[in-house]
Design an enzyme around this catalytic site. Structure first.
Site, PDB file in Angstrom:
ATOM      1  N   THR A 101       0.811  -1.210   0.000  1.00  0.00           N
ATOM      2  CA  THR A 101       0.000   0.000   0.000  1.00  0.00           C
ATOM      3  C   THR A 101       0.847   1.264   0.000  1.00  0.00           C
ATOM      4  OG1 THR A 101      -1.510   1.255   1.418  1.00  0.00           O
ATOM      5  CG2 THR A 101      -0.090  -0.274   2.533  1.00  0.00           C
ATOM      6  N   ASP A 102       0.258   2.354  -0.475  1.00  0.00           N
ATOM      7  CA  ASP A 102       0.968   3.648  -0.420  1.00  0.00           C
ATOM      8  C   ASP A 102       1.015   4.208   1.005  1.00  0.00           C
ATOM      9  OD1 ASP A 102      -1.719   4.340  -0.150  1.00  0.00           O
ATOM     10  OD2 ASP A 102      -1.733   5.826  -1.766  1.00  0.00           O
ATOM     11  N   GLU A 103       0.211   3.615   1.910  1.00  0.00           N
ATOM     12  CA  GLU A 103       0.164   4.157   3.277  1.00  0.00           C
ATOM     13  C   GLU A 103       1.487   3.993   4.016  1.00  0.00           C
ATOM     14  OE1 GLU A 103      -3.283   3.430   5.613  1.00  0.00           O
ATOM     15  OE2 GLU A 103      -4.626   3.561   3.911  1.00  0.00           O
ATOM     16  N   TYR A 121      -2.122  -0.453  10.970  1.00  0.00           N
ATOM     17  CA  TYR A 121      -2.224  -1.138   9.664  1.00  0.00           C
ATOM     18  C   TYR A 121      -1.000  -0.828   8.796  1.00  0.00           C
ATOM     19  CZ  TYR A 121      -3.380  -1.639   4.702  1.00  0.00           C
ATOM     20  OH  TYR A 121      -3.315  -1.934   3.362  1.00  0.00           O
ATOM     21  N   LYS A 175       2.019  -3.252   7.378  1.00  0.00           N
ATOM     22  CA  LYS A 175       2.322  -3.434   5.950  1.00  0.00           C
ATOM     23  C   LYS A 175       3.774  -3.025   5.662  1.00  0.00           C
ATOM     24  CE  LYS A 175      -0.023  -4.627   2.975  1.00  0.00           C
ATOM     25  NZ  LYS A 175      -0.397  -5.956   2.433  1.00  0.00           N
TER      26      LYS A 175
HETATM   27  P1  NAD Z   1      -9.748  -7.373   2.002  1.00  0.00           P
HETATM   28  O1  NAD Z   1      -9.792  -7.084   3.457  1.00  0.00           O
HETATM   29  O2  NAD Z   1     -10.938  -7.108   1.169  1.00  0.00           O
HETATM   30  O3  NAD Z   1      -9.348  -8.900   1.772  1.00  0.00           O
HETATM   31  C1  NAD Z   1      -8.375  -9.546   2.522  1.00  0.00           C
HETATM   32  C2  NAD Z   1      -8.513 -11.041   2.299  1.00  0.00           C
HETATM   33  O4  NAD Z   1      -7.479 -11.704   3.043  1.00  0.00           O
HETATM   34  C3  NAD Z   1      -9.852 -11.615   2.787  1.00  0.00           C
HETATM   35  O5  NAD Z   1     -10.371 -12.518   1.835  1.00  0.00           O
HETATM   36  C4  NAD Z   1      -9.476 -12.349   4.060  1.00  0.00           C
HETATM   37  O6  NAD Z   1     -10.303 -13.470   4.348  1.00  0.00           O
HETATM   38  C5  NAD Z   1      -8.056 -12.784   3.753  1.00  0.00           C
HETATM   39  N1  NAD Z   1      -7.266 -12.999   4.982  1.00  0.00           N
HETATM   40  C6  NAD Z   1      -7.176 -12.167   6.054  1.00  0.00           C
HETATM   41  N2  NAD Z   1      -6.391 -12.737   6.987  1.00  0.00           N
HETATM   42  C7  NAD Z   1      -5.973 -13.916   6.483  1.00  0.00           C
HETATM   43  C8  NAD Z   1      -5.140 -14.945   6.969  1.00  0.00           C
HETATM   44  N3  NAD Z   1      -4.573 -14.862   8.186  1.00  0.00           N
HETATM   45  N4  NAD Z   1      -4.896 -16.012   6.200  1.00  0.00           N
HETATM   46  C9  NAD Z   1      -5.470 -16.114   4.975  1.00  0.00           C
HETATM   47  N5  NAD Z   1      -6.284 -15.189   4.463  1.00  0.00           N
HETATM   48  C10 NAD Z   1      -6.538 -14.106   5.209  1.00  0.00           C
HETATM   49  O7  NAD Z   1      -8.481  -6.581   1.478  1.00  0.00           O
HETATM   50  P2  NAD Z   1      -8.240  -5.846   0.073  1.00  0.00           P
HETATM   51  O8  NAD Z   1      -8.760  -4.475   0.150  1.00  0.00           O
HETATM   52  O9  NAD Z   1      -8.669  -6.740  -1.015  1.00  0.00           O
HETATM   53  O10 NAD Z   1      -6.644  -5.744   0.076  1.00  0.00           O
HETATM   54  C11 NAD Z   1      -5.856  -6.823  -0.410  1.00  0.00           C
HETATM   55  C12 NAD Z   1      -4.382  -6.465  -0.271  1.00  0.00           C
HETATM   56  O11 NAD Z   1      -4.115  -5.290  -1.003  1.00  0.00           O
HETATM   57  C13 NAD Z   1      -3.942  -6.184   1.164  1.00  0.00           C
HETATM   58  O12 NAD Z   1      -2.655  -6.724   1.341  1.00  0.00           O
HETATM   59  C14 NAD Z   1      -3.904  -4.660   1.245  1.00  0.00           C
HETATM   60  O13 NAD Z   1      -2.947  -4.240   2.181  1.00  0.00           O
HETATM   61  C15 NAD Z   1      -3.502  -4.305  -0.167  1.00  0.00           C
HETATM   62  N6  NAD Z   1      -3.965  -2.997  -0.651  1.00  0.00           N
HETATM   63  C16 NAD Z   1      -5.297  -2.647  -0.558  1.00  0.00           C
HETATM   64  C17 NAD Z   1      -5.719  -1.430  -1.090  1.00  0.00           C
HETATM   65  C18 NAD Z   1      -7.174  -1.005  -1.032  1.00  0.00           C
HETATM   66  O14 NAD Z   1      -7.478   0.137  -1.386  1.00  0.00           O
HETATM   67  N7  NAD Z   1      -8.107  -1.852  -0.626  1.00  0.00           N
HETATM   68  C19 NAD Z   1      -4.778  -0.557  -1.690  1.00  0.00           C
HETATM   69  C20 NAD Z   1      -3.440  -0.941  -1.740  1.00  0.00           C
HETATM   70  C21 NAD Z   1      -3.047  -2.174  -1.240  1.00  0.00           C
HETATM   71  O1  DAU Z   2      -4.170   3.920   0.326  1.00  0.00           O
HETATM   72  C1  DAU Z   2      -4.354   2.538   0.243  1.00  0.00           C
HETATM   73  C2  DAU Z   2      -5.211   2.069   1.391  1.00  0.00           C
HETATM   74  O2  DAU Z   2      -6.531   2.524   1.127  1.00  0.00           O
HETATM   75  C3  DAU Z   2      -5.193   0.557   1.594  1.00  0.00           C
HETATM   76  O3  DAU Z   2      -3.901   0.160   1.937  1.00  0.00           O
HETATM   77  C4  DAU Z   2      -6.175   0.141   2.694  1.00  0.00           C
HETATM   78  O4  DAU Z   2      -6.220  -1.272   2.791  1.00  0.00           O
HETATM   79  C5  DAU Z   2      -7.545   0.670   2.311  1.00  0.00           C
HETATM   80  O5  DAU Z   2      -8.455   0.363   3.347  1.00  0.00           O
HETATM   81  C6  DAU Z   2      -7.497   2.177   2.078  1.00  0.00           C
HETATM   82  O6  DAU Z   2      -7.249   2.877   3.326  1.00  0.00           O
HETATM   83  P1  DAU Z   2      -8.018   4.227   3.708  1.00  0.00           P
HETATM   84  O7  DAU Z   2      -8.004   4.370   5.172  1.00  0.00           O
HETATM   85  O8  DAU Z   2      -7.535   5.369   2.890  1.00  0.00           O
HETATM   86  O9  DAU Z   2      -9.495   3.839   3.164  1.00  0.00           O
HETATM   87  P2  DAU Z   2     -10.957   4.054   3.795  1.00  0.00           P
HETATM   88  O10 DAU Z   2     -11.934   3.681   2.746  1.00  0.00           O
HETATM   89  O11 DAU Z   2     -11.090   3.436   5.135  1.00  0.00           O
HETATM   90  O12 DAU Z   2     -11.021   5.632   4.004  1.00  0.00           O
HETATM   91  C7  DAU Z   2     -10.853   6.523   2.912  1.00  0.00           C
HETATM   92  C8  DAU Z   2     -10.920   7.930   3.467  1.00  0.00           C
HETATM   93  O13 DAU Z   2     -12.261   8.194   3.906  1.00  0.00           O
HETATM   94  C9  DAU Z   2     -10.046   8.160   4.687  1.00  0.00           C
HETATM   95  O14 DAU Z   2      -9.514   9.474   4.649  1.00  0.00           O
HETATM   96  C10 DAU Z   2     -10.993   8.029   5.865  1.00  0.00           C
HETATM   97  C11 DAU Z   2     -12.306   8.518   5.296  1.00  0.00           C
HETATM   98  N1  DAU Z   2     -13.527   7.890   5.842  1.00  0.00           N
HETATM   99  C12 DAU Z   2     -13.603   6.535   5.873  1.00  0.00           C
HETATM  100  C13 DAU Z   2     -14.724   5.906   6.355  1.00  0.00           C
HETATM  101  C14 DAU Z   2     -14.810   4.395   6.411  1.00  0.00           C
HETATM  102  C15 DAU Z   2     -14.598   8.670   6.261  1.00  0.00           C
HETATM  103  O15 DAU Z   2     -14.530   9.936   6.214  1.00  0.00           O
HETATM  104  N2  DAU Z   2     -15.711   8.063   6.736  1.00  0.00           N
HETATM  105  C16 DAU Z   2     -15.829   6.703   6.816  1.00  0.00           C
HETATM  106  O16 DAU Z   2     -16.874   6.200   7.303  1.00  0.00           O
END
Ligand code: NAD
Ligand code: DAU
Length: 358
Positions: free
Chosen positions: A136-138, A162, A166
């Site tokens: 992630t970019d975080e 988180y 990561k």
């Molecule tokens: P998600 O939470 O939707 O899915 C995570 C999956 O991992 C689920 O299916 C869960 O059951 C599985 N999991 C969790 N713990 C586990 C374990 N101990 N063993 C096996 N499986 C397990 O997450 P996502 O949003 O699809 O993100 C996927 C990956 O991409 C993560 O590594 C996250 O850090 C990264 N990522 C997410 C975003 C985003 O915006 N969602 C952006 C950049 C990177």
């Molecule tokens: O940047 C990549 C990341 O993006 C991934 O690594 C994470 O897995 C993914 O969850 C996401 O993280 P964020 O914290 O940025 O996403 P989220 O959707 O939780 O929140 C997006 C923005 O919106 C953040 O600034 C918080 C805000 N927010 C979120 C929720 C859930 C609100 O204002 N209200 C809300 O109820």
């Protein structure tokens, strides 16, 4: 035939990636999806492909060495695509330990098992093997000045449990590359959105709440900025890094699409208004009056913005889906999958929601 081991394939990005790959390569590849099916994992996301004979699901926890080793011993895995993680920042603030366990220990187990399976007697690795660590970019922290971006060279500065977990997992992958010349890449991507996203994340939460006339919680002043990328563009980037990425390199993936959270909420409301037909009773519910500013997230990062220059220059990847199109596709998917939303928001979700937004 190449065999991919996808971890976390029942989650949001993992399931979209599996769809993308099977659509693109068909029978040329085999996919083994290993997922523990936590609250975020959902086999409904994959029900249209579960009958395929080149797709297998294994329910296992990535921290379970024996289970993961068994998969590597019983299958000749070519590529690992490691998505499995605890992924929600708010949950990490309330309960950090499981983030360390899954994201750090789980990645260590994945690395060890892949290394054991792929290493030759002289310490080199079998040809064609690759471990892609999806991150992630975080990990880069928070940007304040407009016009500044995260590059692959930006120092890590994670703030939430988180992002710290990561960042730790990225460092473990780096240590394997540096110490053993372990064949890997890391990708650091910005915020994804699209079908199958669990409604704890901003975009699906806002869509779901708006359609049921519930308040739309916006943290703090709503001016935090995220760089949104349509999930299928991310899937494409991952495929390109697996295919063409130079070993040991990191690639940043981003949407060139910075938006304040409040802007996202307003766009969703406007798009819902456009897409709902006049005789749909939900149309009257979808108004700006639902927007509610709530207490800010602790340690809330102000702005993320990726410079995807390297992946563009080296691999030719660019974000393709404009936000206005991606958000329509996403909303359309939620319209067509009301049952999916009903199922994921029953039970434990209500408890989480009440505790989180009380
Ligand atoms: P998600 O939470 O939707 O899915 C995570 C999956 O991992 C689920 O299916 C869960 O059951 C599985 N999991 C969790 N713990 C586990 C374990 N101990 N063993 C096996 N499986 C397990 O997450 P996502 O949003 O699809 O993100 C996927 C990956 O991409 C993560 O590594 C996250 O850090 C990264 N990522 C997410 C975003 C985003 O915006 N969602 C952006 C950049 C990177
Ligand atoms: O940047 C990549 C990341 O993006 C991934 O690594 C994470 O897995 C993914 O969850 C996401 O993280 P964020 O914290 O940025 O996403 P989220 O959707 O939780 O929140 C997006 C923005 O919106 C953040 O600034 C918080 C805000 N927010 C979120 C929720 C859930 C609100 O204002 N209200 C809300 O109820």
């Amino acid at each position: 035939m190449k065999t991919y081991l996808v971890t976390g394939g029942a989650g949001f990005i993992g399931s979209n990636f599996i769809h993308y790959m099977l659509e693109k390569y068909g029978k040329e590849i085999r996919i083994i999806n290993v997922d523990a099916l936590t609250y975020a994992g959902n086999l409904e996301n994959l029900k249209d492909i579960e009958h395929l004979d080149n797709y297998t699901f294994v329910k296992a926890d990535i921290t379970d060495k024996e289970a993961i080793n068994k998969i590597f011993t019983e299958n000749d895995i070519d590529k690992v695509v490691h998505f499995a993680a605890e992924s929600h920042v708010d949950r990490s603030i309330r309960n950090p330990e499981v983030f360390v366990k899954t994201n750090v220990l789980g990645t260590a187990v994945m690395l060890n098992c892949a290394k054991a399976a792929w290493e030759l007697e002289d310490g080199s690795f079998k040809e064609g093997k690759k471990f892609l660590h999806v991150s992630t970019d975080e990990v880069y922290g928070s940007l304040s000045e407009p016009g500044t971006y995260f590059y692959e060279t930006t120092p890590y500065d994670p703030h939430s449990p988180y992002s710290a977990s990561k960042a730790s997992s990225d460092m473990l992958v780096k240590s394997y590359m540096d110490t053993y010349k372990f064949p890997a890449n890391i990708t650091n991507c910005s915020n994804n959105y699209g079908p199958y996203q669990f409604p704890e994340k901003l975009i699906p939460l806002i869509i779901n709440n708006a359609l049921s006339g519930k308040k739309l919680p916006v943290y703090g002043d709503g001016k935090n900025v995220r760089d949104w990328l349509y999930v299928m563009d991310h899937a494409k980037a991952i495929d390109m890094v697996i295919e063409k990425g130079k070993l040991f390199e990191t690639y940043n993936v981003g949407g060139h699409n910075e938006k304040e959270n409040i802007e996202i909420v307003e766009i969703i409301l406007e798009t819902l208004q456009e897409m709902l037909s006049d005789d749909d009773p939900r149309k009257a519910l979808v108004t700006k009056d639902l927007i509610t500013f709530v207490e800010d997230r602790k340690g809330h990062d102000r702005r993320y913005a990726i410079a995807p220059d390297k992946i563009k220059a080296d691999l030719g990847w660019e974000p393709e889906t404009m936000f206005k199109d991606g958000i329509r596709l996403t909303i359309q998917w939620f319209f067509e999958n009301e049952e999916w939303m009903k199922n994921v928001t029953s039970g434990d979700y209500q408890k989480y929601y009440n505790e989180m937004y009380q």
